[in-house]
Design an enzyme around this catalytic site. Sequence first.
Site, mmCIF file in Angstrom:
data_model
loop_
_atom_site.group_PDB
_atom_site.id
_atom_site.type_symbol
_atom_site.label_atom_id
_atom_site.label_comp_id
_atom_site.label_asym_id
_atom_site.label_seq_id
_atom_site.Cartn_x
_atom_site.Cartn_y
_atom_site.Cartn_z
ATOM 1 N N ASP A 84 49.037 -49.459 70.919
ATOM 2 C CA ASP A 84 47.951 -50.097 70.162
ATOM 3 C C ASP A 84 47.116 -48.955 69.593
ATOM 4 O O ASP A 84 46.508 -48.184 70.354
ATOM 5 C CB ASP A 84 47.115 -50.973 71.108
ATOM 6 C CG ASP A 84 45.963 -51.668 70.385
ATOM 7 O OD1 ASP A 84 45.584 -51.223 69.272
ATOM 8 O OD2 ASP A 84 45.434 -52.647 70.935
ATOM 9 N N TYR B 138 39.510 -55.131 53.671
ATOM 10 C CA TYR B 138 40.775 -54.386 53.585
ATOM 11 C C TYR B 138 40.647 -53.263 52.548
ATOM 12 O O TYR B 138 41.008 -52.118 52.820
ATOM 13 C CB TYR B 138 41.883 -55.367 53.210
ATOM 14 C CG TYR B 138 43.275 -54.780 53.112
ATOM 15 C CD1 TYR B 138 43.999 -54.434 54.257
ATOM 16 C CD2 TYR B 138 43.904 -54.611 51.875
ATOM 17 C CE1 TYR B 138 45.287 -53.919 54.169
ATOM 18 C CE2 TYR B 138 45.197 -54.105 51.775
ATOM 19 C CZ TYR B 138 45.881 -53.764 52.920
ATOM 20 O OH TYR B 138 47.164 -53.258 52.822
ATOM 21 N N ARG C 172 44.523 -37.179 65.127
ATOM 22 C CA ARG C 172 43.946 -36.205 66.067
ATOM 23 C C ARG C 172 44.846 -36.006 67.279
ATOM 24 O O ARG C 172 44.973 -34.899 67.793
ATOM 25 C CB ARG C 172 42.576 -36.689 66.533
ATOM 26 C CG ARG C 172 41.536 -36.537 65.455
ATOM 27 C CD ARG C 172 40.193 -36.951 65.982
ATOM 28 N NE ARG C 172 39.159 -36.608 65.036
ATOM 29 C CZ ARG C 172 37.870 -36.841 65.219
ATOM 30 N NH1 ARG C 172 37.461 -37.436 66.323
ATOM 31 N NH2 ARG C 172 36.989 -36.490 64.315
ATOM 32 N N LYS D 98 41.035 -49.297 53.400
ATOM 33 C CA LYS D 98 42.159 -48.539 52.841
ATOM 34 C C LYS D 98 41.677 -47.455 51.867
ATOM 35 O O LYS D 98 42.342 -46.426 51.714
ATOM 36 C CB LYS D 98 43.139 -49.493 52.160
ATOM 37 C CG LYS D 98 43.952 -50.342 53.151
ATOM 38 C CD LYS D 98 44.981 -49.493 53.897
ATOM 39 C CE LYS D 98 45.993 -50.356 54.641
ATOM 40 N NZ LYS D 98 47.064 -49.552 55.272
ATOM 41 N N THR E 144 56.132 -59.235 53.159
ATOM 42 C CA THR E 144 56.047 -59.161 54.631
ATOM 43 C C THR E 144 55.078 -60.241 55.126
ATOM 44 O O THR E 144 54.449 -60.932 54.323
ATOM 45 C CB THR E 144 55.496 -57.793 55.082
ATOM 46 O OG1 THR E 144 54.103 -57.726 54.700
ATOM 47 C CG2 THR E 144 56.241 -56.628 54.455
ATOM 48 N N VAL F 35 54.235 -56.374 48.802
ATOM 49 C CA VAL F 35 55.507 -56.285 49.523
ATOM 50 C C VAL F 35 55.706 -57.584 50.304
ATOM 51 O O VAL F 35 54.745 -58.157 50.834
ATOM 52 C CB VAL F 35 55.505 -55.069 50.487
ATOM 53 C CG1 VAL F 35 56.882 -54.880 51.108
ATOM 54 C CG2 VAL F 35 55.076 -53.793 49.752
HETATM 55 N N1 LIG Z 1 52.607 -56.250 52.534
HETATM 56 C C1 LIG Z 1 52.037 -55.659 51.506
HETATM 57 O O1 LIG Z 1 51.968 -56.218 50.393
HETATM 58 C C2 LIG Z 1 51.465 -54.273 51.641
HETATM 59 C C3 LIG Z 1 51.101 -53.618 50.466
HETATM 60 C C4 LIG Z 1 50.554 -52.348 50.547
HETATM 61 C C5 LIG Z 1 50.410 -51.747 51.775
HETATM 62 N N2 LIG Z 1 50.765 -52.394 52.906
HETATM 63 C C6 LIG Z 1 50.549 -51.708 54.175
HETATM 64 O O2 LIG Z 1 51.784 -51.535 54.825
HETATM 65 C C7 LIG Z 1 51.584 -51.422 56.233
HETATM 66 C C8 LIG Z 1 52.533 -52.364 56.948
HETATM 67 O O3 LIG Z 1 52.188 -53.696 56.609
HETATM 68 P P1 LIG Z 1 53.247 -54.867 56.445
HETATM 69 O O4 LIG Z 1 53.136 -55.371 55.072
HETATM 70 O O5 LIG Z 1 54.566 -54.447 56.962
HETATM 71 O O6 LIG Z 1 52.563 -55.983 57.360
HETATM 72 P P2 LIG Z 1 52.949 -56.673 58.736
HETATM 73 O O7 LIG Z 1 54.327 -57.212 58.653
HETATM 74 O O8 LIG Z 1 51.819 -57.586 59.001
HETATM 75 O O9 LIG Z 1 52.969 -55.483 59.754
HETATM 76 C C9 LIG Z 1 51.791 -54.879 60.210
HETATM 77 C C10 LIG Z 1 52.160 -54.021 61.389
HETATM 78 O O10 LIG Z 1 50.960 -53.375 61.857
HETATM 79 C C11 LIG Z 1 50.975 -53.454 63.269
HETATM 80 N N3 LIG Z 1 49.622 -53.403 63.844
HETATM 81 C C12 LIG Z 1 48.542 -54.144 63.517
HETATM 82 N N4 LIG Z 1 47.507 -53.827 64.324
HETATM 83 C C13 LIG Z 1 47.957 -52.864 65.176
HETATM 84 C C14 LIG Z 1 47.371 -52.130 66.233
HETATM 85 N N5 LIG Z 1 46.113 -52.315 66.624
HETATM 86 N N6 LIG Z 1 48.138 -51.207 66.878
HETATM 87 C C15 LIG Z 1 49.422 -51.016 66.523
HETATM 88 N N7 LIG Z 1 50.046 -51.690 65.543
HETATM 89 C C16 LIG Z 1 49.312 -52.606 64.880
HETATM 90 C C17 LIG Z 1 51.650 -54.767 63.584
HETATM 91 O O11 LIG Z 1 52.175 -54.626 64.867
HETATM 92 P P3 LIG Z 1 52.277 -55.786 65.956
HETATM 93 O O12 LIG Z 1 53.717 -56.164 65.860
HETATM 94 O O13 LIG Z 1 51.922 -55.092 67.200
HETATM 95 O O14 LIG Z 1 51.341 -56.887 65.525
HETATM 96 C C18 LIG Z 1 52.725 -54.837 62.516
HETATM 97 O O15 LIG Z 1 53.920 -54.233 62.961
HETATM 98 C C19 LIG Z 1 50.110 -51.748 56.473
HETATM 99 O O16 LIG Z 1 49.375 -50.556 56.657
HETATM 100 C C20 LIG Z 1 49.695 -52.433 55.177
HETATM 101 O O17 LIG Z 1 48.332 -52.314 54.923
HETATM 102 C C21 LIG Z 1 51.299 -53.646 52.863
#
Ligand SMILES: NC(=O)c1ccc[n+]([C@@H]2O[C@H](COP(=O)([O-])OP(=O)(O)OC[C@H]3O[C@@H](n4cnc5c(N)ncnc54)[C@H](OP(=O)(O)O)[C@@H]3O)[C@@H](O)[C@H]2O)c1
Length: 237
Positions: free
Chosen positions: A56, A144, A112, A148, A179, A177
Amino acid sequence: MKIEGKVVMITGAVRGIGRGLVDAFLKAGANRVYAASRNLEAYSHPDKRVIPLQLDVTNQESIQSAVKMAGDTQILVNNAGVLEFGNLLEADRDSFRRNLEVNLWGNLDMDRAFVPVLARNGEAAVVNILTLLSMVSAPGMSAYNASKAAAWSLGMSLRATLASQSIPVFNVFPGAVDTDMLAGVEMTKTPPAIVAAAIVEGLKAGTEDIFPDPMSQTVYDGWKKDHKAVEKQFASM
Ligand SMILES: NC(=O)c1ccc[n+]([C@@H]2O[C@H](COP(=O)([O-])OP(=O)(O)OC[C@H]3O[C@@H](n4cnc5c(N)ncnc54)[C@H](OP(=O)(O)O)[C@@H]3O)[C@@H](O)[C@H]2O)c1
């Protein structure tokens, strides 16, 4: 940079972009991939090079035990992230706190904790999965956006800080994306596997700022020409 033979730590690795990154690094020849998540209950990966790791990013003890388990890490990928919808004037203040805790403080604490690890393991890098919303704001996602944008600044500071140690910092700015994060939002979205493959190609090419999908490339081209026009376009979303 060379990916072949590298040891990679990916946060938020069991779904979405993180899951895609695990496979993209394996395909590029990584020697070991630590797949970190808060919840590993239903997770397994058929490739023996993948080591599931409980993490976490908002918990210091959890980060310290990850450092102990993954002391051979060479590439740290700060991918974990949360998105809470809400506009600036109405969103719960705690919603800002929760977004900042994962998207900003999580990156800071992982940096860090892991930079000393990277520094003793040969050729190394940090990869931050940011978003186009680091550069331009969409009004319904104020917390958000803020988290970011701050994470982008943090990534640039880290880049400057690590320049003397020759550890590159890659900042990645995906568009939409497909997801869990954007489930229920109707728009054109790129599959996470394609985004992940483009990110790894960007690392191989040494591209510091990576725009890994058609939307991010189009918006960035427009932003370079006229960032105010892009600001207005996103404000009307
Ligand atoms: N989807 C988009 O359109 C998009 C666009 C631009 C950037 N992003 C960025 O891409 C990255 C991945 O997002 P995603 O789209 O793949 O979304 P996602 O499917 O919701 O995945 C988010 C991931 O972050 C993890 N997470 C959240 N809080 C956490 C914590 N406290 N400690 C450890 N892990 C934690 C979750 O893990 P758990 O399984 O433990 O919940 C999950 O695996 C993010 O940084 C997001 O901001 C996404």
